[in-house]
Design a protein around this motif. Structure first.
Motif, PDB file in Angstrom:
ATOM      1  N   GLU A  46       0.836  -1.194   0.000  1.00  0.00           N
ATOM      2  CA  GLU A  46       0.000   0.000   0.000  1.00  0.00           C
ATOM      3  C   GLU A  46       0.876   1.251   0.000  1.00  0.00           C
ATOM      4  O   GLU A  46       1.775   1.394   0.820  1.00  0.00           O
ATOM      5  CB  GLU A  46      -0.921  -0.006   1.227  1.00  0.00           C
ATOM      6  CG  GLU A  46      -1.947   1.086   1.234  1.00  0.00           C
ATOM      7  CD  GLU A  46      -2.921   1.026   0.062  1.00  0.00           C
ATOM      8  OE1 GLU A  46      -3.403   2.105  -0.328  1.00  0.00           O
ATOM      9  OE2 GLU A  46      -3.184  -0.068  -0.459  1.00  0.00           O
ATOM     10  N   GLY A  47       0.645   2.133  -0.949  1.00  0.00           N
ATOM     11  CA  GLY A  47       1.408   3.374  -1.049  1.00  0.00           C
ATOM     12  C   GLY A  47       2.654   3.274  -1.920  1.00  0.00           C
ATOM     13  O   GLY A  47       3.412   4.232  -2.021  1.00  0.00           O
ATOM     14  N   ALA A  48       2.871   2.141  -2.575  1.00  0.00           N
ATOM     15  CA  ALA A  48       4.054   1.976  -3.425  1.00  0.00           C
ATOM     16  C   ALA A  48       3.997   2.924  -4.622  1.00  0.00           C
ATOM     17  O   ALA A  48       2.952   3.116  -5.223  1.00  0.00           O
ATOM     18  CB  ALA A  48       4.156   0.538  -3.923  1.00  0.00           C
ATOM     19  N   MET A  63      13.205   4.743  -4.135  1.00  0.00           N
ATOM     20  CA  MET A  63      12.956   5.214  -2.773  1.00  0.00           C
ATOM     21  C   MET A  63      11.558   4.870  -2.253  1.00  0.00           C
ATOM     22  O   MET A  63      11.401   4.582  -1.073  1.00  0.00           O
ATOM     23  CB  MET A  63      13.165   6.722  -2.695  1.00  0.00           C
ATOM     24  CG  MET A  63      14.581   7.150  -3.031  1.00  0.00           C
ATOM     25  SD  MET A  63      15.829   6.363  -1.990  1.00  0.00           S
ATOM     26  CE  MET A  63      15.707   7.393  -0.554  1.00  0.00           C
ATOM     27  N   TRP A  64      10.553   4.897  -3.109  1.00  0.00           N
ATOM     28  CA  TRP A  64       9.185   4.690  -2.645  1.00  0.00           C
ATOM     29  C   TRP A  64       8.452   3.580  -3.384  1.00  0.00           C
ATOM     30  O   TRP A  64       7.332   3.249  -3.027  1.00  0.00           O
ATOM     31  CB  TRP A  64       8.408   5.996  -2.748  1.00  0.00           C
ATOM     32  CG  TRP A  64       9.107   7.079  -2.006  1.00  0.00           C
ATOM     33  CD1 TRP A  64       9.255   7.182  -0.649  1.00  0.00           C
ATOM     34  CD2 TRP A  64       9.800   8.190  -2.568  1.00  0.00           C
ATOM     35  NE1 TRP A  64      10.010   8.288  -0.339  1.00  0.00           N
ATOM     36  CE2 TRP A  64      10.357   8.935  -1.493  1.00  0.00           C
ATOM     37  CE3 TRP A  64      10.040   8.641  -3.866  1.00  0.00           C
ATOM     38  CZ2 TRP A  64      11.108  10.084  -1.677  1.00  0.00           C
ATOM     39  CZ3 TRP A  64      10.789   9.787  -4.048  1.00  0.00           C
ATOM     40  CH2 TRP A  64      11.308  10.496  -2.963  1.00  0.00           C
ATOM     41  N   GLY A  65       9.076   2.994  -4.390  1.00  0.00           N
ATOM     42  CA  GLY A  65       8.452   1.901  -5.130  1.00  0.00           C
ATOM     43  C   GLY A  65       8.989   0.541  -4.754  1.00  0.00           C
ATOM     44  O   GLY A  65       8.487  -0.485  -5.202  1.00  0.00           O
ATOM     45  N   ARG A 130      -3.614  -3.750  -8.660  1.00  0.00           N
ATOM     46  CA  ARG A 130      -3.260  -2.342  -8.850  1.00  0.00           C
ATOM     47  C   ARG A 130      -4.393  -1.602  -9.529  1.00  0.00           C
ATOM     48  O   ARG A 130      -4.915  -2.011 -10.553  1.00  0.00           O
ATOM     49  CB  ARG A 130      -2.006  -2.257  -9.717  1.00  0.00           C
ATOM     50  CG  ARG A 130      -1.644  -0.839 -10.048  1.00  0.00           C
ATOM     51  CD  ARG A 130      -0.197  -0.590  -9.882  1.00  0.00           C
ATOM     52  NE  ARG A 130       0.236   0.578 -10.586  1.00  0.00           N
ATOM     53  CZ  ARG A 130       0.053   1.806 -10.136  1.00  0.00           C
ATOM     54  NH1 ARG A 130      -0.550   2.005  -9.004  1.00  0.00           N
ATOM     55  NH2 ARG A 130       0.478   2.837 -10.815  1.00  0.00           N
ATOM     56  N   ASN A 131      -4.755  -0.463  -8.977  1.00  0.00           N
ATOM     57  CA  ASN A 131      -5.764   0.419  -9.546  1.00  0.00           C
ATOM     58  C   ASN A 131      -5.014   1.584 -10.193  1.00  0.00           C
ATOM     59  O   ASN A 131      -4.462   2.431  -9.509  1.00  0.00           O
ATOM     60  CB  ASN A 131      -6.716   0.911  -8.459  1.00  0.00           C
ATOM     61  CG  ASN A 131      -7.838   1.749  -9.017  1.00  0.00           C
ATOM     62  OD1 ASN A 131      -7.719   2.342 -10.088  1.00  0.00           O
ATOM     63  ND2 ASN A 131      -8.938   1.805  -8.275  1.00  0.00           N
ATOM     64  N   ASP A 132      -4.993   1.618 -11.515  1.00  0.00           N
ATOM     65  CA  ASP A 132      -4.245   2.660 -12.228  1.00  0.00           C
ATOM     66  C   ASP A 132      -4.880   4.037 -12.096  1.00  0.00           C
ATOM     67  O   ASP A 132      -4.217   5.047 -12.292  1.00  0.00           O
ATOM     68  CB  ASP A 132      -4.105   2.297 -13.706  1.00  0.00           C
ATOM     69  CG  ASP A 132      -3.099   1.181 -13.923  1.00  0.00           C
ATOM     70  OD1 ASP A 132      -2.203   1.018 -13.072  1.00  0.00           O
ATOM     71  OD2 ASP A 132      -3.199   0.473 -14.942  1.00  0.00           O
ATOM     72  N   GLU A 133      -6.160   4.095 -11.780  1.00  0.00           N
ATOM     73  CA  GLU A 133      -6.826   5.399 -11.619  1.00  0.00           C
ATOM     74  C   GLU A 133      -6.428   6.065 -10.310  1.00  0.00           C
ATOM     75  O   GLU A 133      -6.191   7.268 -10.265  1.00  0.00           O
ATOM     76  CB  GLU A 133      -8.342   5.228 -11.702  1.00  0.00           C
ATOM     77  CG  GLU A 133      -8.806   4.829 -13.090  1.00  0.00           C
ATOM     78  CD  GLU A 133     -10.295   4.530 -13.132  1.00  0.00           C
ATOM     79  OE1 GLU A 133     -11.002   4.788 -12.123  1.00  0.00           O
ATOM     80  OE2 GLU A 133     -10.753   4.042 -14.173  1.00  0.00           O
ATOM     81  N   THR A 134      -6.363   5.289  -9.233  1.00  0.00           N
ATOM     82  CA  THR A 134      -6.002   5.853  -7.929  1.00  0.00           C
ATOM     83  C   THR A 134      -4.516   5.689  -7.628  1.00  0.00           C
ATOM     84  O   THR A 134      -4.042   6.175  -6.600  1.00  0.00           O
ATOM     85  CB  THR A 134      -6.808   5.186  -6.800  1.00  0.00           C
ATOM     86  OG1 THR A 134      -6.493   3.791  -6.767  1.00  0.00           O
ATOM     87  CG2 THR A 134      -8.298   5.385  -6.996  1.00  0.00           C
ATOM     88  N   LEU A 135      -3.801   5.010  -8.518  1.00  0.00           N
ATOM     89  CA  LEU A 135      -2.371   4.743  -8.344  1.00  0.00           C
ATOM     90  C   LEU A 135      -2.070   4.073  -7.006  1.00  0.00           C
ATOM     91  O   LEU A 135      -1.134   4.437  -6.298  1.00  0.00           O
ATOM     92  CB  LEU A 135      -1.553   6.029  -8.483  1.00  0.00           C
ATOM     93  CG  LEU A 135      -1.665   6.743  -9.822  1.00  0.00           C
ATOM     94  CD1 LEU A 135      -0.878   8.041  -9.791  1.00  0.00           C
ATOM     95  CD2 LEU A 135      -1.196   5.847 -10.958  1.00  0.00           C
ATOM     96  N   SER A 136      -2.900   3.084  -6.672  1.00  0.00           N
ATOM     97  CA  SER A 136      -2.708   2.374  -5.409  1.00  0.00           C
ATOM     98  C   SER A 136      -3.011   0.896  -5.596  1.00  0.00           C
ATOM     99  O   SER A 136      -3.587   0.491  -6.596  1.00  0.00           O
ATOM    100  CB  SER A 136      -3.595   2.964  -4.320  1.00  0.00           C
ATOM    101  OG  SER A 136      -4.948   2.773  -4.670  1.00  0.00           O
ATOM    102  N   PHE A 137      -2.611   0.116  -4.601  1.00  0.00           N
ATOM    103  CA  PHE A 137      -2.913  -1.313  -4.602  1.00  0.00           C
ATOM    104  C   PHE A 137      -4.146  -1.549  -3.750  1.00  0.00           C
ATOM    105  O   PHE A 137      -4.355  -0.879  -2.737  1.00  0.00           O
ATOM    106  CB  PHE A 137      -1.737  -2.121  -4.040  1.00  0.00           C
ATOM    107  CG  PHE A 137      -0.600  -2.235  -4.993  1.00  0.00           C
ATOM    108  CD1 PHE A 137      -0.603  -3.199  -5.989  1.00  0.00           C
ATOM    109  CD2 PHE A 137       0.485  -1.387  -4.907  1.00  0.00           C
ATOM    110  CE1 PHE A 137       0.436  -3.303  -6.879  1.00  0.00           C
ATOM    111  CE2 PHE A 137       1.537  -1.486  -5.791  1.00  0.00           C
ATOM    112  CZ  PHE A 137       1.518  -2.453  -6.783  1.00  0.00           C
TER     113      PHE A 137
END
Length: 143
Positions: A46-48, A63-65, A130-137
């Protein structure tokens, strides 16, 4: 190396010992499962950070992915220092025996890197969609 592996497999299957074959296949299955788990948790949480190719940043991805995984000291021999996956993404030319050193010496640089314990990692496993619209898992259980 490949020749040795082929000779080893030839010896196992040539011996015809079903116990030896079962132990070898079980060991391979456990090793492959742990490898999949470690790779999966390093990239899907979550948050990647994920971005399309036109917005992609190698630094942001490192760093964040990808994450830093805290593993018990006895397990580090088997993980080949992959718990410092963010360092690996910053520079793939750093040998595995130097990943920890790079992480510790650059400690202030890695303060914002997502960090998980093994229990956190297990809790993150359902976040595979992965939800590409919200850019989240999203959790596979919430769909």
């Amino acid at each position: 190396e490949n020749l040795l592996i082929l000779l080893y497999w030839g010896w196992i299957f040539g011996s015809g010992s079903s116990r030896l074959i079962a132990v070898d296949l079980l060991t391979a299955a456990v090793g492959a499962s742990m490898g999949f788990f470690l790779f999966h948790i390093q990239h899907t949480f979550e948050g990647a950070y994920k971005a399309s190719s036109k917005n992609y940043s190698r630094f942001a991805n490192a760093m964040w992915g990808s994450s830093h995984l805290i593993v018990p000291s006895w397990l580090t021999f088997f993980t080949a220092a992959i718990e410092y996956h963010n360092v690996h993404h910053l520079n793939t030319r750093v040998p595995l025996y130097r990943l920890r050193q790079c992480f510790e010496e650059g400690g202030h640089l890695f303060e914002g890197v997502p960090t998980f314990t093994m229990m956190d990692a297990v809790r993150q496993l359902p976040y595979s969609l992965r939800n590409d619209e919200t850019l989240s898992f999203a959790s596979c259980y919430s769909v």
